[in-house]
Design an enzyme around this catalytic site. Sequence first.
Site, PDB file in Angstrom:
ATOM      1  N   CYS A 125      86.399  15.808 -41.922  1.00 54.88           N
ATOM      2  CA  CYS A 125      86.620  16.376 -40.586  1.00 54.88           C
ATOM      3  C   CYS A 125      87.018  17.834 -40.768  1.00 54.88           C
ATOM      4  CB  CYS A 125      87.658  15.570 -39.815  1.00 54.88           C
ATOM      5  SG  CYS A 125      89.284  15.482 -40.574  1.00 54.88           S
ATOM      6  N   ASN A 158      91.366  17.492 -42.121  1.00 55.21           N
ATOM      7  CA  ASN A 158      91.706  16.389 -43.045  1.00 55.21           C
ATOM      8  C   ASN A 158      93.135  15.880 -42.814  1.00 55.21           C
ATOM      9  OD1 ASN A 158      91.915  15.831 -46.671  1.00 55.21           O
ATOM     10  ND2 ASN A 158      91.220  14.421 -45.101  1.00 55.21           N
ATOM     11  N   CYS A 201      93.711  14.307 -39.290  1.00 59.85           N
ATOM     12  CA  CYS A 201      93.632  13.350 -38.172  1.00 59.85           C
ATOM     13  C   CYS A 201      92.530  12.312 -38.380  1.00 59.85           C
ATOM     14  CB  CYS A 201      93.408  14.080 -36.850  1.00 59.85           C
ATOM     15  SG  CYS A 201      94.745  15.202 -36.384  1.00 59.85           S
ATOM     16  N   ARG A 202      91.266  12.719 -38.253  1.00 63.67           N
ATOM     17  CA  ARG A 202      90.157  11.753 -38.247  1.00 63.67           C
ATOM     18  C   ARG A 202      89.783  11.237 -39.629  1.00 63.67           C
ATOM     19  NH1 ARG A 202      86.369  15.733 -34.987  1.00 63.67           N
ATOM     20  NH2 ARG A 202      87.703  17.135 -36.200  1.00 63.67           N
ATOM     21  N   SER A 203      89.521  12.149 -40.583  1.00 58.86           N
ATOM     22  CA  SER A 203      89.019  11.660 -41.879  1.00 58.86           C
ATOM     23  C   SER A 203      90.058  10.856 -42.672  1.00 58.86           C
ATOM     24  CB  SER A 203      88.406  12.790 -42.722  1.00 58.86           C
ATOM     25  OG  SER A 203      89.328  13.812 -42.992  1.00 58.86           O
ATOM     26  N   ASP A 240      87.779  15.295 -31.589  1.00 59.62           N
ATOM     27  CA  ASP A 240      88.946  15.841 -32.283  1.00 59.62           C
ATOM     28  C   ASP A 240      90.196  15.510 -31.453  1.00 59.62           C
ATOM     29  OD1 ASP A 240      90.937  17.359 -33.364  1.00 59.62           O
ATOM     30  OD2 ASP A 240      89.784  19.225 -33.405  1.00 59.62           O
TER      31      ASP A 240
END
Length: 152
Positions: free
Chosen positions: A10, A13, A15-17, A124
Site C-alpha cells: 500500500c 505500510n 494500514c492496509r498492507s 485508504d
Amino acid sequence: MAVTKVLMVCLGNICRSPLAEGILKSKVLDASIEVDSAGTAAYHVGNLPDVRSIEVAKKYGIDITDQQARQIKASDLDTFDFIYAMDEANYRTILKLATHPSQKQKVLMIMNELQPNENISVPDPYYGGDRGFEQVFAMLDKACDCIIHKIK
Ligand code: 4NP
C-alpha cells in the site's frame, strides 16, 4: 515443498498492507506461502502498524504487532512471486520499479482476485474512522481466501 512468496503493498505500510499480510498469514497453516508487506512511500518506515489496524486485526484474532513498516525496493520484484497492490496509484508506482516483463506480470491489483478485471481499489482508511478499517478488513479477508485458493 515449493514456497510461494507474496508481497502486499500500500502507500504507508501501516494500514492496509499490514492487515493483508496478517490475514493471509492467518490462513496459511503451513510453510507453503511466505508473506511480507511494504509501502511505496517511506513516511512510516520502522513504525508499527496504525493502532486502528492493530485493533481490527485483534478483533478477528490476528496479531500484527510484530510488523514494522518498510519501503518497497526494486529487488522485491525479483524476490516475490506475487506482488499485490491495494489500489491503482500504488499499482502504477510498483510497475515503475519493474525493468523486465516477467517482473511486471507479478504485479496485480489485490481485489482482482475476487472480482477479476474490475480494478477495484481497497480504500485508504488513514484519514477516516474505525469503520473504514472494518471495511478494509472485510475486503482483504475475501481477497485472501481467493489468493489461497489460487496458490494452493
Ligand atoms: P496505508 O495508509 O497506505 O494503507 O498504510 C496510509 C498511511 C499513511 C498515509 C497515507 C495512507 N500518510 O499519508 O501518512
